[in-house]
Motif scaffolding. Structure first.
Motif, PDB file in Angstrom:
ATOM      1  N   ALA A 107       0.832  -1.213   0.000  1.00 28.72           N
ATOM      2  CA  ALA A 107       0.000   0.000   0.000  1.00 28.72           C
ATOM      3  C   ALA A 107       0.863   1.257   0.000  1.00 28.72           C
ATOM      4  CB  ALA A 107      -0.929   0.000   1.209  1.00 28.72           C
ATOM      5  N   GLY A 108       2.103   1.135   0.436  1.00 28.50           N
ATOM      6  CA  GLY A 108       2.979   2.300   0.495  1.00 28.50           C
ATOM      7  C   GLY A 108       3.629   2.652  -0.834  1.00 28.50           C
ATOM      8  N   LEU A 109       3.499   1.766  -1.827  1.00 26.23           N
ATOM      9  CA  LEU A 109       4.229   2.001  -3.082  1.00 26.23           C
ATOM     10  C   LEU A 109       3.789   3.272  -3.816  1.00 26.23           C
ATOM     11  CD1 LEU A 109       6.307   1.127  -5.222  1.00 26.23           C
ATOM     12  CD2 LEU A 109       4.567  -0.364  -6.204  1.00 26.23           C
ATOM     13  N   PRO A 110       2.483   3.480  -4.090  1.00 28.04           N
ATOM     14  CA  PRO A 110       2.119   4.663  -4.905  1.00 28.04           C
ATOM     15  C   PRO A 110       2.565   6.002  -4.300  1.00 28.04           C
ATOM     16  CG  PRO A 110       0.291   3.099  -4.810  1.00 28.04           C
ATOM     17  CD  PRO A 110       1.313   2.611  -3.834  1.00 28.04           C
ATOM     18  N   PRO A 111       2.325   6.274  -2.999  1.00 22.89           N
ATOM     19  CA  PRO A 111       2.786   7.572  -2.497  1.00 22.89           C
ATOM     20  C   PRO A 111       4.316   7.685  -2.447  1.00 22.89           C
ATOM     21  CG  PRO A 111       1.814   6.279  -0.710  1.00 22.89           C
ATOM     22  CD  PRO A 111       1.532   5.547  -1.981  1.00 22.89           C
ATOM     23  N   THR A 112       5.007   6.562  -2.228  1.00 22.63           N
ATOM     24  CA  THR A 112       6.472   6.630  -2.182  1.00 22.63           C
ATOM     25  C   THR A 112       7.022   6.904  -3.582  1.00 22.63           C
ATOM     26  OG1 THR A 112       6.352   5.048  -0.363  1.00 22.63           O
ATOM     27  CG2 THR A 112       8.518   5.448  -1.283  1.00 22.63           C
ATOM     28  N   LEU A 113       6.411   6.289  -4.586  1.00 23.69           N
ATOM     29  CA  LEU A 113       6.811   6.586  -5.969  1.00 23.69           C
ATOM     30  C   LEU A 113       6.528   8.043  -6.313  1.00 23.69           C
ATOM     31  CD1 LEU A 113       5.697   3.613  -8.263  1.00 23.69           C
ATOM     32  CD2 LEU A 113       8.020   4.440  -7.841  1.00 23.69           C
TER      33      LEU A 113
END
Ligand code: NAD
Ligand code: MG
Length: 397
Positions: A109-115
């Motif tokens: 779930a953390g991938l999109p905002p971290t990208l």
């Protein structure tokens, strides 16, 4: 709003890393201000954090929770604006006002905002190792293209970063590095008889001997999948092949990792096991600031022990090396299957000793392919979750 301070967005503010981050922020009100805090569902905890840190924005998953939190904040006279959903996470991670983003959401779930933080050139304080494991090549490309600075929060990778020379862009060979030694505590079951593992409960698995962490990473530490994910993380962060990353069991968790050089030097970073050290290091880098961490007392520690990992006891570690060598979407499949298996174990639907089997079966079932687009990675993640959930369902019948 806040002049001359570095503004931070803390993704996953209510978690173990989020709380430690806000502790460091609170020690340096002259240096840091909070732009946004995010949580999944922990509205009361987020409310308390907002009242202390007064962010411009707070984000929760559901619109209902957001409305509730907004009312509670207004009642307290706090001007924080509450947003909801995954799009809002991306917005607060990439807003122009933000200098740095603590990526501390657990799991994919953390991938999109971290990208998004990578694309918009932020200083990324990376705790969310799953994001890098899933999409390492794409993630590192976005960091380079966006002009972002990626600093590791995972204590081992932060230790390695500290043991590498400044200007490490030359790579391992250019810097004379021969090996990376990744230390591992071995978790709560390092010496437990293997035939007792089927009886372990979630609370037993989450009782880590040295670290207090969220439940998912605690189970990962008990299976040593955490170290496996960290081997993959080290590969992407430092450009090290699987053969150059060696896992060393070190039960005291005082040496956080080591870097071996061609001249025989081995540089280690030591400290008490307290995540505020790597957090403060990455926030202030290249400066050093107080992190509130107890000074290391070597006389109290007395001895440091080391042993080789047992791949039979910890099959998840072997699976991680396998997917790193395989490449493509295999690490994303491993990560997704692990997330499903760990959640099932925490829900009482899967025995601890079955976690590695769910991962192996999912890896065998999902067709290998290149990880050349984010959509492709997310599709592999979706397929792996679906397969692993069905496998768990059959296993628990
Ligand atoms: P945690 O479970 O304590 O906290 C997770 C945070 O993410 C919470 O704020 C939660 O509300 C939020 N969250 C959970 N699911 C979400 C979702 N679907 N959407 C949005 N937000 C969501 O976890 P933690 O121990 O703080 O770990 C966070 C990350 O840091 C993990 O990737 C972990 O591997 C990594 N990490 C943690 C430690 C540690 O000491 N805790 C050390 C190294 C790395
Ligand atoms: Mg770690």
């Amino acid at each position: 709003m806040i002049q001359g301070k570095k503004l931070i967005t803390v993704l996953g503010a209510t978690g173990s890393i989020g709380v430690s981050t806000l502790d460091v922020v609170g020690r340096h009100p002259d240096r840091y201000g909070v732009f946004a805090l995010t949580a999944h569902r922990q509205v009361d905890k987020l409310l308390a954090q907002c009242l202390v840190h007064r962010p411009a924005y707070a984000v929760v998953a559901s619109a209902d929770d957001a409305a509730l939190l907004q009312v509670m904040l207004e009642r307290e006279g706090c001007c924080t604006e509450v947003l909801s959903g995954s799009k809002a996470l991306v917005e607060v991670a990439s807003a122009p006002e933000v200098d740095m983003v603590m990526a501390a959401i657990v799991g994919a779930a953390g991938l999109p905002p971290t990208l998004a933080a990578a694309r918009s050139g932020k200083r990324i304080l990376l705790a969310n190792k799953e994001a890098l494991v899933m999409s390492g090549a794409l993630f590192m490309q976005e960091v380079a293209a966006g002009g972002a600075t990626l600093l590791p929060i995972d204590s081992e990778h932060n230790a390695i970063f500290q043991g590498l020379p400044v200007g490490f862009e030359r790579g391992l060979d250019g810097s004379g590095v021969t090996r990376i030694l990744l230390t591992a505590s071995g978790g709560p079951f390092l010496n437990k008889p293997i035939d007792e593992l089927p009886a372990v409960t979630p609370d037993m698995a989450c009782a880590h001997p040295n670290w207090v962490m969220g439940r998912k990473i605690s189970v990962d530490s008990a299976t040593m999948m955490n170290k496996g994910l960290e081997v993959i993380e080290a590969h992407w962060l430092f450009g090290a092949s699987a053969d150059r990353i060696e896992v060393v069991i070190h039960p005291q968790s005082v040496i956080h990792s080591l870097v071996a050089y061609a001249d025989g030097s081995v540089l280690a970073q030591l400290g008490n096991p307290d995540m505020r050290t790597p957090i403060a290091h990455a926030m202030a880098y290249p400066e050093r600031i107080d992190a509130g961490v107890k000074p290391l007392d070597l006389f109290e520690i007395g001895r440091l022990d080391f042993q080789r990992p047992d791949f039979q006891r910890f099959p998840c570690l072997g699976h991680a090396y396998r997917v790193l060598r395989e490449g493509g979407v295999a690490p994303a499949v491993l990560n997704a299957a692990n997330e499903v298996a760990v959640a099932s174990f925490l829900d009482g639907k899967l025995g601890f000793e079955r976690i590695a089997g769910v991962i192996a079966a999912t890896l065998d079932a999902i067709e290998p392919r290149d990880a050349d687009s984010l959509d492709g990675v997310l599709e592999a993640d979706r397929q792996a979750r679906e397969y692993a959930a069905r496998f768990v369902g059959r296993a628990s019948c």
